[in-house]
Design an enzyme around this catalytic site. Structure first.
Site, mmCIF file in Angstrom:
data_model
loop_
_atom_site.group_PDB
_atom_site.id
_atom_site.type_symbol
_atom_site.label_atom_id
_atom_site.label_comp_id
_atom_site.label_asym_id
_atom_site.label_seq_id
_atom_site.Cartn_x
_atom_site.Cartn_y
_atom_site.Cartn_z
ATOM 1 N N GLU A 167 0.834 -0.861 -0.022
ATOM 2 C CA GLU A 167 0.018 -0.143 -0.410
ATOM 3 C C GLU A 167 0.450 1.179 -0.320
ATOM 4 O O GLU A 167 0.647 2.369 1.473
ATOM 5 C CB GLU A 167 -0.977 0.114 1.126
ATOM 6 C CG GLU A 167 -1.548 -0.953 1.193
ATOM 7 C CD GLU A 167 -2.967 -1.048 2.446
ATOM 8 O OE1 GLU A 167 -2.393 -0.433 2.728
ATOM 9 O OE2 GLU A 167 -3.787 -1.781 2.250
ATOM 10 N N TYR A 294 -11.427 -3.349 0.882
ATOM 11 C CA TYR A 294 -11.661 -2.937 2.673
ATOM 12 C C TYR A 294 -13.625 -2.052 2.688
ATOM 13 O O TYR A 294 -14.188 -2.230 3.118
ATOM 14 C CB TYR A 294 -10.498 -1.742 4.076
ATOM 15 C CG TYR A 294 -9.779 -2.599 5.010
ATOM 16 C CD1 TYR A 294 -10.245 -3.808 5.589
ATOM 17 C CD2 TYR A 294 -8.704 -2.504 4.084
ATOM 18 C CE1 TYR A 294 -8.911 -4.450 5.666
ATOM 19 C CE2 TYR A 294 -7.832 -3.491 4.014
ATOM 20 C CZ TYR A 294 -7.729 -4.079 5.227
ATOM 21 O OH TYR A 294 -6.376 -5.500 5.674
ATOM 22 N N GLU A 351 -5.626 -8.788 0.867
ATOM 23 C CA GLU A 351 -5.655 -7.692 2.837
ATOM 24 C C GLU A 351 -7.650 -7.826 2.115
ATOM 25 O O GLU A 351 -7.736 -7.324 1.233
ATOM 26 C CB GLU A 351 -5.277 -6.708 3.139
ATOM 27 C CG GLU A 351 -4.395 -7.308 3.665
ATOM 28 C CD GLU A 351 -3.542 -5.812 4.624
ATOM 29 O OE1 GLU A 351 -3.812 -4.495 4.649
ATOM 30 O OE2 GLU A 351 -2.304 -5.863 3.886
ATOM 31 N N GLU A 406 -3.021 -1.896 15.392
ATOM 32 C CA GLU A 406 -3.933 -1.203 14.435
ATOM 33 C C GLU A 406 -2.898 0.845 14.227
ATOM 34 O O GLU A 406 -3.871 1.284 14.355
ATOM 35 C CB GLU A 406 -5.889 -0.878 14.377
ATOM 36 C CG GLU A 406 -6.241 -0.499 12.831
ATOM 37 C CD GLU A 406 -5.651 -0.893 11.218
ATOM 38 O OE1 GLU A 406 -4.948 -2.091 11.257
ATOM 39 O OE2 GLU A 406 -6.157 0.084 11.061
HETATM 40 C C1 PNW Z 1 -4.069 -1.841 5.317
HETATM 41 N N1 PNW Z 1 -7.357 3.636 3.800
HETATM 42 O O1 PNW Z 1 -3.843 -0.197 5.780
HETATM 43 C C2 PNW Z 1 -3.318 -2.178 6.189
HETATM 44 O O2 PNW Z 1 -1.884 -2.854 5.010
HETATM 45 C C3 PNW Z 1 -2.695 -3.263 7.406
HETATM 46 O O3 PNW Z 1 -2.003 -3.280 7.690
HETATM 47 C C4 PNW Z 1 -4.074 -2.479 7.559
HETATM 48 O O4 PNW Z 1 -3.890 -3.399 9.738
HETATM 49 C C5 PNW Z 1 -5.332 -2.785 7.345
HETATM 50 O O5 PNW Z 1 -5.527 -2.283 6.350
HETATM 51 C C6 PNW Z 1 -6.432 -2.535 8.631
HETATM 52 O O6 PNW Z 1 -6.370 -0.686 8.229
HETATM 53 C C7 PNW Z 1 -5.015 0.177 5.325
HETATM 54 O O7 PNW Z 1 -7.815 4.530 4.587
HETATM 55 C C8 PNW Z 1 -4.851 1.505 6.207
HETATM 56 O O8 PNW Z 1 -8.261 3.704 2.157
HETATM 57 C C9 PNW Z 1 -5.752 2.630 5.517
HETATM 58 C C10 PNW Z 1 -7.431 2.676 4.611
HETATM 59 C C11 PNW Z 1 -6.931 1.024 4.154
HETATM 60 C C12 PNW Z 1 -5.922 0.206 4.576
#
Ligand code: PNW
EC number: 3.2.1.21
Length: 448
Positions: A167, A294, A351, A406
């Site tokens: 990411e 997500y 993920e 987190e």
């Molecule tokens: C990912 N957004 O983070 C990471 O790869 C993980 O380490 C993390 O724990 C997981 O998602 C859950 O948050 C993100 O704002 C953080 O779009 C922020 C975003 C997306 C992924």
């Protein structure tokens, strides 16, 4: 009841990241990372006092954790390497004890028939390199390729699926533009430079892999499909900016060797003219794209900085405790969007998962997490639907195996299918873990 069957060789696993689970960040000669520094700084860290000092103590409990993966039936495990364990100064001297931890992890996984997927960079740059400018330094591409070579030399063959970066959007947006993540900068001029150097580092590591590597290497991006709030030209343009910023900024140079034109519009004078030869480095052929999904975003034009585009709150929908709308259809849509825009590379979901309220103690050895069970069923079915429509999805790495740190939000956001009691370190599989074991055993998602 509908059942969505998956291809026979579909790979089911879980994902984690080093700083979020390992603990003992300085053990056995490791060099500190920017997350060590950030989480210990109350001016920077939102969840003050939460650090990765102990986390899930996975560094000491690795063998038991792998045994639990086996018990749950996992076929694959995506983990990341802490750069500073392997190279305490970020470059140069290799710390055999740190490298040894990952070697043991990989061997333990293989002994249990669990395929390792190894991510080189999941956000924990050594402070020694951050002190030399970190991702703002053009040399970071060489540092990263040299670090990659150490791992490829030792582990390629045992590891057959490699990921360069996790990411890059989050690294830059959180670390250099908004300051919510390490190293905690807020600087419009730095953000494009950090992004660009991350992508040069990605390219340099892929190039280094081709010198000796015999298997597969790819890039992991977080994708959030952007749906325009209306047909108005303003909202349509806002949608294009939001999509370019989050979803195209990294795939476009990696796959097509260019940036989306909207980025210049967004960053204005902060967007440099890049040397043409950089794109040849960035655009190395890769073997797969890893997609982290997500949530989605309904986008409208507004005055928010720097995109002039913002989300329309979906007040009727279910949200997770990180505030993300539950929207399974978005996963189908985004997989088909990748195919349409970036061609037929194999895709992995690297993920997907959700934080919901779970108690700190697993009373009576049970954790009933119906919202997560429902989330997983629907998202897995959404992948099935994308496959039916032609997306070449090869595997699914659920985020996450364990409840963990987190990042700046600390331990209160629980993403695990295995509950962790952070007082006792007891592991308790949640009902969602049982559901996932069933999915793996039947190779199918069932919706009732
Ligand atoms: C990912 N957004 O983070 C990471 O790869 C993980 O380490 C993390 O724990 C997981 O998602 C859950 O948050 C993100 O704002 C953080 O779009 C922020 C975003 C997306 C992924």
């Amino acid at each position: 009841m509908t059942q969505t069957p998956f291809p026979d060789d579909f790979l089911w696993g879980c994902a984690t990241a080093a700083y979020q689970i390992e603990g003992s960040p300085l053990a056995d000669g490791a060099g500190a990372s920017i997350w060590q520094r950030f989480s210990h700084d109350p001016r920077l860290m939102a969840a003050k006092g939460d650090t990765g000092d102990v986390a899930c103590d996975h560094y000491n409990r690795m063998a038991d954790d792998v045994a639990l993966m086996k018990e749950l039936g996992l076929q694959a495990y995506r983990f990341s390497v802490a750069w500073g364990r392997v190279l305490p100064e970020g470059t140069g001297r290799v710390n055999q004890a740190g490298l040894g931890f990952y070697e043991r992890l990989v061997d333990t996984l293989l002994a249990n028939d669990i395929e390792p997927l190894c991510t080189l960079y999941h956000w924990d740059m050594p402070v020694a390199l951050d002190d030399r400018g970190g991702w703002l330094n053009r040399d970071s591409a060489d540092w990263f390729a040299d670090y990659g070579r150490v791992l490829f030399d030792r582990l390629d063959g045992r590891v057959k699926k490699w990921v360069t970066l996790n990411e890059p959007w989050v690294v830059t947006d959180g670390g250099y533009l908004h300051g919510a993540l390490a190293p905690g900068h807020r600087n419009m001029f730095e953000a494009p430079i950090a992004s660009h150097n991350l992508m040069r580092a990605h390219g340099a590591a892929v190039k280094a892999y081709r010198e000796t590597g015999k298997h597969e290497i790819g890039l992991v991006v977080n994708l959030e499909p952007k749906y325009a709030a209306s047909d108005s030209p303003e909202d349509q343009a806002a949608q294009r900016r939001a999509e370019a910023y989050m979803n195209r900024q990294y795939l476009e140079p990696a796959i097509h060797g260019r940036y989306p034109p909207e980025l210049k519009e967004i960053f204005g004078e902060a967007w440099p003219d890049w040397p043409a030869e950089d794109f040849a480095l960035i655009q190395q052929p890769i073997d797969f794209i890893g997609v982290n999904y997500y949530t989605r975003n309904v986008t409208r034009a507004d005055d928010s900085w720097p995109l002039n585009a913002g989300p329309v709150p979906q007040t009727q929908a279910t949200h997770t405790t990180t505030g993300w709308e539950v929207f399974p259809q978005g996963l189908t849509d985004v997989l088909l969007w990748v195919k349409e825009n970036y061609g037929d590379l194999p895709l992995y979901i690297t993920e997907n998962g959700a934080a919901f309220y779970d108690p700190p103690n697993a009373e009576g050895g049970r954790v009933d997490d119906p919202l997560r069970v429902d989330y997983l069923r629907k998202h897995i079915a959404a992948i099935g639907s994308a496959i039916e429509q032609g997306a070449d999805v090869r595997g699914y790495m659920l985020w996450s195996f364990l409840d963990n740190l987190e990042w700046s939000l600390g331990y209160s956001k629980r993403f695990g299918i295995v509950h962790v009691n952070f007082e006792t370190q007891a592991r308790t599989p949640k009902n969602s873990a049982r559901l996932y074991s069933q999915v793996i055993a039947t190779n199918a998602a069932t919706l009732y």
